[in-house]
Write a protein that holds these residues in place. Sequence first.
Motif, short mmCIF file in Angstrom:
data_model
loop_
_atom_site.label_atom_id
_atom_site.label_comp_id
_atom_site.label_asym_id
_atom_site.label_seq_id
_atom_site.Cartn_x
_atom_site.Cartn_y
_atom_site.Cartn_z
N VAL A 5 0.84 -1.20 0.00
CA VAL A 5 0.00 0.00 0.00
C VAL A 5 0.87 1.25 0.00
CG1 VAL A 5 -1.73 1.28 1.32
CG2 VAL A 5 -1.91 -1.19 1.12
N GLN A 6 2.01 1.19 0.70
CA GLN A 6 2.95 2.31 0.67
C GLN A 6 3.44 2.55 -0.76
OE1 GLN A 6 3.01 4.29 3.20
NE2 GLN A 6 4.78 3.80 4.47
N ALA A 7 3.73 1.47 -1.46
CA ALA A 7 4.20 1.60 -2.85
C ALA A 7 3.13 2.23 -3.73
CB ALA A 7 4.60 0.22 -3.39
N PHE A 248 -2.85 -4.58 -5.08
CA PHE A 248 -1.58 -4.35 -4.41
C PHE A 248 -1.53 -5.05 -3.06
CE2 PHE A 248 -0.56 -1.48 -7.72
CZ PHE A 248 0.79 -1.17 -7.62
N VAL A 249 -2.66 -5.06 -2.34
CA VAL A 249 -2.71 -5.77 -1.07
C VAL A 249 -2.43 -7.26 -1.28
CG1 VAL A 249 -4.21 -6.48 0.83
CG2 VAL A 249 -4.21 -4.10 0.07
N MET A 250 -2.98 -7.83 -2.35
CA MET A 250 -2.72 -9.23 -2.66
C MET A 250 -1.24 -9.50 -2.95
SD MET A 250 -5.90 -10.35 -5.11
CE MET A 250 -7.60 -10.08 -4.64
N GLY A 257 9.44 -6.33 3.45
CA GLY A 257 10.87 -6.14 3.69
C GLY A 257 11.53 -5.11 2.81
N SER A 258 10.77 -4.51 1.90
CA SER A 258 11.37 -3.51 1.00
C SER A 258 11.43 -2.15 1.69
CB SER A 258 10.56 -3.41 -0.29
OG SER A 258 11.05 -2.36 -1.11
N ARG A 259 12.60 -1.79 2.18
CA ARG A 259 12.76 -0.49 2.83
C ARG A 259 12.59 0.65 1.85
NH1 ARG A 259 17.96 -1.29 6.91
NH2 ARG A 259 17.04 -2.97 8.19
N PHE A 260 12.98 0.43 0.60
CA PHE A 260 12.88 1.48 -0.41
C PHE A 260 11.42 1.83 -0.67
CE2 PHE A 260 12.59 2.75 -4.95
CZ PHE A 260 13.31 3.94 -4.86
N MET A 261 10.57 0.80 -0.83
CA MET A 261 9.15 1.06 -1.07
C MET A 261 8.51 1.73 0.14
SD MET A 261 8.32 0.33 -4.09
CE MET A 261 8.96 -0.55 -5.52
N LYS A 262 8.90 1.30 1.33
CA LYS A 262 8.38 1.93 2.54
C LYS A 262 8.77 3.40 2.60
CE LYS A 262 8.30 1.69 7.60
NZ LYS A 262 8.54 3.14 7.73
#
Length: 340
Positions: A5-7, A248-250, A257-262
């Motif tokens: 969802v952040q992405a 995207f939730v799926m 674990g993606s710090r970049f997307m967060k």
Amino acid sequence: MLISVQALRALAAWVVVGHHFMGTFFDYEAHNPLEFVFADKGGIGVDVFFVISGLVIFLATADKSLTPRQFILMRVARIVPAYWFYTLVTAVVIALVPSMFPDDHLELGHALMSLLFLCAEHPGGYGVYPLLNVGWTLNFEMLFYVLFAIALLVPPSYRLWVVAVLLFLACYIGPALDLTSDFYRQDMVFEFLMGVVIGMLYRRGLFRARAWLPLLGIVLACAAIYQGADVPRVLEWGMPSAMLVMSFVMLEPYFQGSRFMKMLGDCSYSVYLLHDLVLCAGRWVVGHTGISPYLILPVCIVLTASGAFYSYHWLEKATYLRLKRWFGVEAPVVLSRQKY
């Protein structure tokens, strides 16, 4: 917060940037298919924001003993400081460099109403907008927060229906009785409810699927957005936005674990608040130098991205933590998980 969802939130913010780039430099006149997508369809980023807001607010409160006061104070601590900061920056720029905002005028009453999320006609004469133009969406957000805070008084299983009724009363019955502004009479407010429903379904474990299904959902949503239809906005853009959020939730297992997307998602609010100022500055440079807007675009992107990164860490995050302590809002008690 789900990383997927952040992405999507970051993607929506940058789509809005592209939309406003076309408006700022080309008055939304497209000359190729890519320009058309951003000029004609880029506004859907707001609809995605609204669906995500409903999802996030529901998940953030579902299993917590949270009072309406605590909820509102936490939302104020999260939303208001950055919005006030960029609104005041806009006021200063309009006062000192009026040529950067040729269609805007600074009026104290309008500025104060903007800071308080109250609807008011813009002094420039182009509709109901706050001083920081992109803040019109925050008027809807704050209304949703207030109504959701009221819904916290009832058991969780009834909150969706309570918020739905309150939204209908505030956005349709209220304007008819001159109790609320006609500004709120827009069907996109029900996109918040779509997000709440998605949150309820997610908590029931209904979004587990192989990757092909959400990818197909993304393709179908994008096709529906591009094709368009002569239907209310909540159907034309709200339904595809909800499909994007669900898809995207799926895909969450692939984003974990993606710090970049967060990080991109964390910065998306500042991207949204900051980008219009940067684009207007870019337009001012183009007007004084005659260079191509597409040469200034990479500079605007870099300035917006870097500015949003520092804005999130130094302004949003720092003030949020300080205000939570100042308000005396402690971490809510987590209750046993309930089914919806």
